[in-house]
Design an enzyme around this catalytic site. Structure first.
Site, PDB file in Angstrom:
ATOM      1  CD  GLU A   1     -27.277  29.305 -21.264  1.00 12.43           C
ATOM      2  OE1 GLU A   1     -28.080  30.114 -20.747  1.00 12.43           O
ATOM      3  OE2 GLU A   1     -26.463  28.656 -20.614  1.00 12.43           O
TER       4      GLU A   1
ATOM      5  CB  CYS B   1     -24.979  27.407 -16.607  1.00 17.52           C
ATOM      6  SG  CYS B   1     -26.588  27.438 -15.887  1.00 17.52           S
TER       7      CYS B   1
ATOM      8  CE  LYS C   1     -39.813  27.259  -6.488  1.00 19.04           C
ATOM      9  NZ  LYS C   1     -39.354  26.540  -7.668  1.00 19.04           N
TER      10      LYS C   1
ATOM     11  CD  GLU D   1     -24.179  28.574 -12.201  1.00 27.25           C
ATOM     12  OE1 GLU D   1     -24.462  28.802 -13.407  1.00 27.25           O
ATOM     13  OE2 GLU D   1     -24.402  27.500 -11.626  1.00 27.25           O
TER      14      GLU D   1
HETATM   15  C1  SIN Z   1     -24.953  24.496 -14.155  1.00 26.99           C
HETATM   16  O1  SIN Z   1     -25.296  24.120 -15.244  1.00 26.99           O
HETATM   17  O2  SIN Z   1     -25.490  25.467 -13.641  1.00 26.99           O
HETATM   18  C2  SIN Z   1     -23.909  23.788 -13.331  1.00 26.99           C
HETATM   19  C3  SIN Z   1     -23.029  22.920 -14.092  1.00 26.99           C
HETATM   20  C4  SIN Z   1     -21.941  22.290 -13.266  1.00 26.99           C
HETATM   21  O3  SIN Z   1     -21.894  22.373 -12.028  1.00 26.99           O
HETATM   22  O4  SIN Z   1     -21.078  21.693 -13.890  1.00 26.99           O
END
Ligand code: SIN
Length: 507
Positions: free
Chosen positions: A411, A312, A202, A278
């Protein structure tokens, strides 16, 4: 109904970029179930728009079919059927499929990058970088597909031998975010295919077109029907629940926010699925007094402003030792002024694009207003750029940030960089770790003892030491605390899609 405003500025005509792709078959708007491209069976579609020109008419990229609950269940059934034979394929066969897909991605890199620019907004060079990064997971997992092994283990008696083998776990439910429309899919798809699993994917509703282009390429690469099902949906909550509650799905892999991760974990509990999450980060980026300041400036720009702050692993809080604070902040701001240009990602010279949508813009504004209200000084930027489009915001640096500001806790996921001053190593470690999440962390220092001490003390899954760029296929990618669990990419990436079976042999 969406009201579109006509601005005076001239915009990239997104539909015309799509019409001019070298390989028009990459543009797919239906779902992919069991090898067939299908319309939504309840006739629901949703618009995909270019965040750089939204809400202008030129932002319209295409209408995508939203898959119904029945279609989700049917995709899970096909993945379940396909698993019966795919689990028996050899590592060599799966390796060849992944390698074919790697080459197809590289052959189509320009078109794929343009699709990413259109639906995500990141500049063309970054999008091209993402295509290469995304494809590298297929190459990486093509190698790992042939090398998964088990163990022969000594028993406590001479009359038995113990053998352990790794088997594919089964059907995987894969949910991916909009910030890396290609790489977050390939990092999961490459791993599950290497293990011998099948999946239902998805993609984020903001960026389904890159996912569907990959769906077309995997067909070209020769993947058997049902191994890769791609189901766009405008209803993420419904799709997530369908994947998490279906007993035929044995594994969920999700990249996204911590709050959604918590919900998916709850929904997966009735069928006790294996999970890899993650989730969000709040990365500290520390510059010690013994650091190479120029190199720390470059690293901070790369880490904080990658994809306009929308990853992230982006630095969220910069901690600068008080003795070098003035020099660092002055060089940081000057370099940003000299080297960055905000704009539409398909225009030449542009280094930074828009944020993805108005909700992101709202958070950026909230963090800036909260921080400046509590005494932060704007050293760079600070304002929206409505002249460029409603999702554009200046790259912003805030000096004299303090721990009572929202940006210390949350964040931003946008182009805002707060600078905090610190005095001692103990103090900065306490501040860096004072958060519920722990995905990435960074620091700059030339002192070898400190390098090991700080790297071990930082409560994160990944540490960048004297670098602001950590991501590649060989990195065990993942976090601790409320940033989730599981490791993607790397030599560990396939393990998350396998189960260990033990055999005890009487001899
Ligand atoms: C992410 O922002 O979740 C992944 C970033 C990355 O793979 O460098």
């Amino acid at each position: 109904m969406v009201l579109r405003t006509v601005f005076k500025r001239s915009y990239t005509d997104s539909s015309s970029v799509i019409r001019n792709l070298k390989n028009p078959k990459l543009f797919q708007t239906q779902g992919l179930i069991n090898g067939n491209w299908v319309d939504s069976d309840n006739a629901v579609t949703f618009d995909v728009s270019n965040p750089a020109s939204y809400p202008n008419d030129a932002s319209f990229i295409g209408k995508v079919h939203s898959m119904s609950p029945q279609q989700y269940n049917s995709a899970i059934d096909s993945a379940h059927e396909a698993f019966k034979s795919f689990k028996k394929s050899t590592g060599d066969e799966r390796s060849e499929l992944l390698r074919n897909l790697y080459h197809l991605m590289m052959d189509n890199q320009d078109d794929l990058a343009k699709i990413i620019v259109l639906e995500n907004g990141k500049p063309y060079n970054d999008a091209l970088g993402e295509v290469k990064y995304a494809a590298s997971f297929f190459k990486w997992f093509a190698d790992l597909a042939t090398t998964t092994t088990g163990n022969v283990i000594n028993s406590s008696t001479n009359s038995k031998k113990i053998l352990s083998i790794k088997q594919p776990i089964g059907v995987c439910g894969i949910m991916t975010p909009w910030n890396f429309p290609a790489a977050m899919i390939t990092r999961k798809l490459g791993a599950y295919v290497a293990a011998g699993c099948t999946g239902v994917i998805k993609p984020a509703s903001e960026t389904p077109l890159t996912a569907l282009a990959l769906g077309y390429l995997q067909q070209e690469a020769g993947f058997p029907a049902g191994v890769v099902n791609i189901l766009p949906s405008k209803n993420a909550a419904e799709a997530g629940e369908l994947l998490c509650s279906n007993p035929k799905v044995k594994k969920i892999s999700f990249t996204g926010s911590t709050n959604v991760g918590k919900l998916l974990m709850k929904q997966s509990s009735s069928t006790l699925k294996k999970l890899s999450f993650e989730l969000g980060g709040n990365a500290p980026f520390i510059v010690f007094e013994d650091a190479d300041i120029d190199s720390a400036v470059d690293g901070a720009i790369a880490s904080k402003f990658r994809s306009s702050g929308q990853t992230c692993v982006c630095a969220n809080r910069l901690f600068i030792h008080e003795s070098i604070y003035d020099e660092f902040s002055q060089k940081f701001v000057s370099k940003l002024k000299e080297t960055t240009t905000l704009g539409d990602g398909l225009q030449s010279g542009v280094t930074h694009g828009p944020v993805i949508h108005d909700r992101s813009m709202k958070k950026v504004r909230q963090h800036i207003e909260d921080a400046t209200g509590k005494g932060a000084k704007v050293l760079l930027g600070g304002n929206p750029r409505e002249d460029l489009g409603e999702n554009f915001h200046e790259l912003t640096v805030l000096g004299d940030a303090t721990t009572d500001m929202m940006i210390f806790e949350e964040e931003t996921f946008g182009p805002v960089c707060p600078l905090f001053k610190f005095k001692t190593e103990d103090e900065v470690l306490r501040l860096a770790n004072d958060t519920e999440v722990g995905l990435a962390g960074y620091f700059y220092s030339k002192d070898v003892s400190r390098i090991f001490r700080v790297a071990e003390e930082l409560e994160v899954g990944m540490v960048g030491i004297n670098t602001g760029a950590i991501s590649e296929a060989s990195l065990p990618f993942g976090g601790i605390k409320e940033s989730g669990f599981g490791r993607e990419g790397s030599i560990y990436g396939v393990e998350d899609y396998t189960v260990v079976k033990s055999m005890v042999l009487g001899i």
